[in-house]
Design a protein around this motif. Structure first.
Motif, mmCIF file in Angstrom:
data_model
loop_
_atom_site.group_PDB
_atom_site.id
_atom_site.type_symbol
_atom_site.label_atom_id
_atom_site.label_comp_id
_atom_site.label_asym_id
_atom_site.label_seq_id
_atom_site.Cartn_x
_atom_site.Cartn_y
_atom_site.Cartn_z
ATOM 1 N N PRO A 26 -5.518 30.404 8.179
ATOM 2 C CA PRO A 26 -4.733 30.885 9.320
ATOM 3 C C PRO A 26 -3.369 30.212 9.445
ATOM 4 O O PRO A 26 -2.412 30.835 9.897
ATOM 5 C CB PRO A 26 -5.617 30.597 10.534
ATOM 6 N N ALA A 27 -3.243 28.962 9.006
ATOM 7 C CA ALA A 27 -1.949 28.277 9.100
ATOM 8 C C ALA A 27 -0.906 28.973 8.223
ATOM 9 O O ALA A 27 0.259 29.099 8.606
ATOM 10 C CB ALA A 27 -2.098 26.815 8.694
ATOM 11 N N LYS A 28 -1.326 29.467 7.069
ATOM 12 C CA LYS A 28 -0.409 30.154 6.169
ATOM 13 C C LYS A 28 0.096 31.447 6.811
ATOM 14 O O LYS A 28 1.273 31.777 6.733
ATOM 15 C CB LYS A 28 -1.098 30.448 4.837
ATOM 16 N N VAL A 29 -0.802 32.157 7.452
ATOM 17 C CA VAL A 29 -0.422 33.403 8.119
ATOM 18 C C VAL A 29 0.473 33.109 9.317
ATOM 19 O O VAL A 29 1.502 33.772 9.514
ATOM 20 C CB VAL A 29 -1.681 34.195 8.544
ATOM 21 N N LEU A 30 0.118 32.106 10.119
ATOM 22 C CA LEU A 30 0.928 31.768 11.291
ATOM 23 C C LEU A 30 2.331 31.308 10.892
ATOM 24 O O LEU A 30 3.296 31.576 11.604
ATOM 25 C CB LEU A 30 0.222 30.705 12.138
ATOM 26 N N ASN A 31 2.454 30.646 9.739
ATOM 27 C CA ASN A 31 3.775 30.234 9.265
ATOM 28 C C ASN A 31 4.651 31.441 8.921
ATOM 29 O O ASN A 31 5.872 31.348 8.984
ATOM 30 C CB ASN A 31 3.662 29.305 8.065
ATOM 31 N N PHE A 32 4.045 32.557 8.579
ATOM 32 C CA PHE A 32 4.825 33.771 8.325
ATOM 33 C C PHE A 32 5.515 34.230 9.614
ATOM 34 O O PHE A 32 6.647 34.712 9.583
ATOM 35 C CB PHE A 32 3.922 34.881 7.786
ATOM 36 N N PHE A 33 4.835 34.067 10.741
ATOM 37 C CA PHE A 33 5.390 34.505 12.021
ATOM 38 C C PHE A 33 6.379 33.488 12.614
ATOM 39 O O PHE A 33 7.081 33.803 13.567
ATOM 40 C CB PHE A 33 4.267 34.765 13.031
ATOM 41 N N ASP A 34 6.431 32.280 12.075
ATOM 42 C CA ASP A 34 7.308 31.229 12.592
ATOM 43 C C ASP A 34 8.664 31.285 11.875
ATOM 44 O O ASP A 34 9.004 30.410 11.080
ATOM 45 C CB ASP A 34 6.639 29.864 12.398
ATOM 46 N N ILE A 35 9.433 32.308 12.209
ATOM 47 C CA ILE A 35 10.703 32.557 11.519
ATOM 48 C C ILE A 35 11.695 31.426 11.736
ATOM 49 O O ILE A 35 12.444 31.060 10.832
ATOM 50 C CB ILE A 35 11.294 33.909 11.969
ATOM 51 N N ALA A 36 11.705 30.823 12.912
ATOM 52 C CA ALA A 36 12.672 29.765 13.219
ATOM 53 C C ALA A 36 12.196 28.381 12.771
ATOM 54 O O ALA A 36 12.948 27.418 12.868
ATOM 55 C CB ALA A 36 12.959 29.746 14.721
ATOM 56 N N GLY A 37 10.976 28.279 12.287
ATOM 57 C CA GLY A 37 10.432 26.967 11.924
ATOM 58 C C GLY A 37 10.011 26.895 10.471
ATOM 59 O O GLY A 37 10.834 26.930 9.564
ATOM 60 N N THR A 38 8.724 26.846 10.248
ATOM 61 C CA THR A 38 8.171 26.669 8.898
ATOM 62 C C THR A 38 7.851 28.010 8.256
ATOM 63 O O THR A 38 6.765 28.213 7.719
ATOM 64 C CB THR A 38 6.900 25.805 8.965
ATOM 65 N N TRP A 39 8.799 28.922 8.272
ATOM 66 C CA TRP A 39 8.570 30.284 7.795
ATOM 67 C C TRP A 39 8.106 30.286 6.345
ATOM 68 O O TRP A 39 8.662 29.598 5.485
ATOM 69 C CB TRP A 39 9.839 31.113 7.939
ATOM 70 N N ASP A 40 7.064 31.068 6.073
ATOM 71 C CA ASP A 40 6.496 31.211 4.735
ATOM 72 C C ASP A 40 6.467 32.695 4.408
ATOM 73 O O ASP A 40 5.658 33.444 4.972
ATOM 74 C CB ASP A 40 5.084 30.621 4.710
ATOM 75 N N PRO A 41 7.315 33.173 3.501
ATOM 76 C CA PRO A 41 7.398 34.607 3.216
ATOM 77 C C PRO A 41 6.275 35.143 2.327
ATOM 78 O O PRO A 41 6.250 36.330 2.024
ATOM 79 C CB PRO A 41 8.747 34.732 2.502
ATOM 80 N N SER A 42 5.325 34.318 1.939
ATOM 81 C CA SER A 42 4.302 34.773 0.986
ATOM 82 C C SER A 42 3.458 35.923 1.527
ATOM 83 O O SER A 42 3.000 36.763 0.749
ATOM 84 C CB SER A 42 3.412 33.609 0.552
ATOM 85 N N LEU A 43 3.248 36.002 2.843
ATOM 86 C CA LEU A 43 2.486 37.120 3.398
ATOM 87 C C LEU A 43 3.214 38.439 3.148
ATOM 88 O O LEU A 43 2.579 39.450 2.830
ATOM 89 C CB LEU A 43 2.234 36.923 4.892
ATOM 90 N N ALA A 44 4.525 38.437 3.261
ATOM 91 C CA ALA A 44 5.296 39.650 2.979
ATOM 92 C C ALA A 44 5.118 40.071 1.523
ATOM 93 O O ALA A 44 5.013 41.264 1.224
ATOM 94 C CB ALA A 44 6.769 39.432 3.297
ATOM 95 N N LEU A 45 5.060 39.110 0.624
ATOM 96 C CA LEU A 45 4.854 39.427 -0.793
ATOM 97 C C LEU A 45 3.458 40.005 -1.025
ATOM 98 O O LEU A 45 3.293 40.950 -1.796
ATOM 99 C CB LEU A 45 5.075 38.180 -1.654
ATOM 100 N N VAL A 46 2.451 39.433 -0.352
ATOM 101 C CA VAL A 46 1.083 39.956 -0.471
ATOM 102 C C VAL A 46 1.027 41.392 0.064
ATOM 103 O O VAL A 46 0.451 42.283 -0.565
ATOM 104 C CB VAL A 46 0.079 39.039 0.272
ATOM 105 N N MET A 47 1.660 41.632 1.228
ATOM 106 C CA MET A 47 1.660 42.979 1.812
ATOM 107 C C MET A 47 2.401 43.972 0.918
ATOM 108 O O MET A 47 1.939 45.101 0.715
ATOM 109 C CB MET A 47 2.288 42.955 3.201
ATOM 110 N N ALA A 48 3.554 43.568 0.396
ATOM 111 C CA ALA A 48 4.331 44.461 -0.475
ATOM 112 C C ALA A 48 3.546 44.788 -1.746
ATOM 113 O O ALA A 48 3.526 45.945 -2.184
ATOM 114 C CB ALA A 48 5.674 43.825 -0.820
#
Length: 146
Positions: A26-48
Motif C-alpha cells: 500500500p505504501a507504493k500505491v499511496l506514493n503514487f498519489f503523493d504528487i507533492a512529496g514522495t511521488w512514485d510513477p511506477s503505478l502509472a507504468l503498471v496501469m499503462a
C-alpha cells in the motif's frame, strides 16, 4: 472443471504480476498519489502496461465468434452514468486513496502476508454485503404496491 482451473491460472498470473510490480504494497500505491512529496510513477507504468495488453487482447479475442469456455461474450453494454455507478466509483477511489489498496491488489497482498490487507478485504466484504442489503431493500420498496 476446466473453467475453474483456467480461472485459477489466470488469477495466479495476475497475482504474480501484482506481487512482482509491488502493487500489493500500500505504501507504493499511496506514493503514487503523493504528487507533492514522495511521488512514485511506477503505478502509472503498471496501469499503462495493463491497458496496452488489454487493448491488444480485446482486439484479437473479440474477433472470435465466441469465447473458448463460454457460449457468448459478456461485454458490458450500458453507457448510462447513474448514481450507483458514480457513487461506486467515488467509493472505490476514496478507499484506494486512503488505504493504498484496491481489490485487485489487496487479494494478492493477503498471500504476501500484508496485515493491513486482511483489514481491507474484511471491510470490503462488509461493504459489499451492506450495499447488497441496501439495494435489495430499496428494490423491495419500489416493487411493493402503495
Amino acid at each position: 472443471m476446466l473453467r475453474t482451473v483456467t480461472a485459477g491460472l489466470i488469477g495466479l498470473v495476475f497475482g504474480t504480476g501484482i506481487a512482482i510490480s509491488g502493487m500489493g504494497n500500500p505504501a507504493k500505491v499511496l506514493n503514487f498519489f503523493d504528487i507533492a512529496g514522495t511521488w512514485d510513477p511506477s503505478l502509472a507504468l503498471v496501469m499503462a502496461s495493463a491497458l496496452v495488453v488489454s487493448a491488444i487482447g480485446y482486439h484479437f479475442v473479440l474477433r472470435r465468434p465466441k469465447p473458448v469456455l463460454e457460449a457468448r461474450f459478456h461485454v458490458p453494454t450500458g453507457r448510462k452514468l447513474d448514481l450507483p455507478l458514480l457513487a461506486g466509483s467515488a467509493a472505490f477511489g476514496i478507499g484506494w486513496g486512503i488505504s493504498g489498496f484496491c481489490p485487485g491488489g489487496a487479494i494478492p497482498a493477503l498471500g504476501l502476508g500484508e496485515p493491513s490487507a486482511w483489514i481491507f478485504v474484511g471491510a470490503m466484504l462488509a461493504g459489499i454485503a451492506a450495499a447488497r442489503t441496501i439495494r435489495l431493500a430499496l428494490e423491495a420498496r419500489i416493487t411493493q404496491p402503495a
